[in-house]
Design a protein around this motif. Structure first.
Motif, mmCIF file in Angstrom:
data_model
loop_
_atom_site.group_PDB
_atom_site.id
_atom_site.type_symbol
_atom_site.label_atom_id
_atom_site.label_comp_id
_atom_site.label_asym_id
_atom_site.label_seq_id
_atom_site.Cartn_x
_atom_site.Cartn_y
_atom_site.Cartn_z
ATOM 1 N N THR A 176 1.105 -1.178 0.175
ATOM 2 C CA THR A 176 0.519 -0.426 0.063
ATOM 3 C C THR A 176 0.954 1.220 -0.499
ATOM 4 O OG1 THR A 176 -0.455 0.230 2.315
ATOM 5 C CG2 THR A 176 -1.443 -0.929 1.981
ATOM 6 N N GLU A 234 0.539 3.378 2.813
ATOM 7 C CA GLU A 234 0.856 3.556 4.465
ATOM 8 C C GLU A 234 3.016 3.949 4.201
ATOM 9 O OE1 GLU A 234 -1.322 4.287 5.503
ATOM 10 O OE2 GLU A 234 -2.737 4.748 4.218
ATOM 11 N N SER A 294 1.958 1.911 -4.609
ATOM 12 C CA SER A 294 1.318 0.279 -4.301
ATOM 13 C C SER A 294 1.041 -0.176 -5.254
ATOM 14 C CB SER A 294 -0.174 0.790 -3.580
ATOM 15 O OG SER A 294 -1.159 0.952 -4.895
ATOM 16 N N GLN A 330 -1.077 -1.626 -6.391
ATOM 17 C CA GLN A 330 -2.295 -1.039 -7.801
ATOM 18 C C GLN A 330 -2.104 -0.218 -8.153
ATOM 19 O OE1 GLN A 330 -5.016 -3.027 -6.491
ATOM 20 N NE2 GLN A 330 -3.821 -4.173 -5.233
#
Length: 307
Positions: A60, A62, A77, A79
């Motif tokens: 992620t 984060e 990330s 993604q």
């Protein structure tokens, strides 16, 4: 750029170390929470100096923490990570780091030219089946685990890195620098890798400590049978003399001047370049014995070999 106020070393721009003007390859550094600092920071320094386009990816976006100290905010990330030419994985918290989603992402990447792992980052490649029927190494405390958990991998010990051709794995922590320099040598040439090692003041690199199972990027450089022809004491500017010698670590030629060593980069027989990329050309007599040299293509001044 001026000089360092502490040591007097000349300061240069990082861009000036990108010696080869080839199209920059994109390298995705996958970083997990708990990643070992030197595992990724050493290779990042090497690849950045070599002119590669390095970016960071994590599961992620984060923030993650390296070794409980350094907070890192990943650029991407899994993604939204852009396409990469090289995927790189590193050790630290590796038993929990490479989840099923991460492994799925690794397997989904298309047209990857090289996979690169440092330390227990090898477990990411192992879980993604990339090391199946390959030879690999990892951190010394994890060698047996890699061998037991992934029997399709030929695990080797006591090497700094292993090059299968498109898959390169290294031993732990500092060995990542050796492996990254090797990747640079594969892609941009041994001379570029030597320049980077010199500018990083990394004098521990011994190319022969790696296990090469593919094309050898050092062939024609470290196996020159006449390299010792150039050793000796020569005249230099301003009445000084300069000593040329071969360093056994990389079997390459160096010049010692005022107690400081400078690498010379082999181009072809009797022709080298220096750190300024000036040509250093050696002259031989009728018997093939080196007599003198000159610096630069347009310079007519010759410096004699004294012994």
């Amino acid at each position: 750029m001026g000089t360092c106020e502490h040591c007097g070393m000349m300061l240069i721009k990082k861009s000036e170390l990108s010696y080869e003007k080839k199209e920059n390859m994109k390298i995705a550094f996958y970083l997990q929470d708990g990643v070992e600092v030197l595992d990724f920071a050493g290779p990042m320094e090497v690849f950045a100096y070599a002119g590669f386009d390095v970016f960071t990816v994590s599961e992620t976006k984060e923030p993650i923490v390296s070794q409980g100290i350094l907070k890192i905010v990943p650029q991407y990330s899994i993604q939204n990570s852009p396409k990469a030419d090289i995927l790189a994985f590193f050790g630290g918290n590796s038993e929990a780091a490479f989840s099923d989603e991460v492994v799925k992402w690794i397997k989904a990447q298309q047209d990857i030219q090289y996979h690169f792992s440092v330390c227990t980052g090898a477990f990411a490649l192992a879980k993604a089946d990339i090391l199946d029927d390959q030879t690999a190494t990892t951190f010394h405390n994890a060698l047996n685990r890699l061998e037991t958990d992934f029997p399709k991998i030929q695990v080797v010990k006591s090497v700094r890195f292993v090059d299968n051709g498109k898959v390169i794995s290294t031993a732990g922590i500092s060995a990542g620098i050796d492996g990254a320099l090797h990747v640079v040598a594969k892609i941009k040439g041994f001379n570029t890798a030597r320049r980077i090692a010199y500018h990083m003041e990394y004098d521990k690199w011994i190319p022969q400590e790696g296990l090469l199972l593919s094309e050898n990027p050092y062939k024609g450089y470290i196996d020159i049978n006449y390299i010792n022809d150039y050793t000796g004491i020569y005249e230099y500017t301003n009445g000084k003399s300069i000593q040329l010698y071969v360093d056994s670590k990389d079997s390459s030629l160096y010049a010692r001047l005022d107690s400081q060593d400078y690498p010379l980069f082999y181009i072809e027989r009797d022709v080298f370049t220096d750190l300024n990329e000036d040509t250093v050309k050696f002259m031989r007599d009728d018997k093939g014995i080196i007599t003198d040299y000159k610096i630069g293509d347009s310079v007519s001044e010759y410096f004699k070999k004294l012994n």
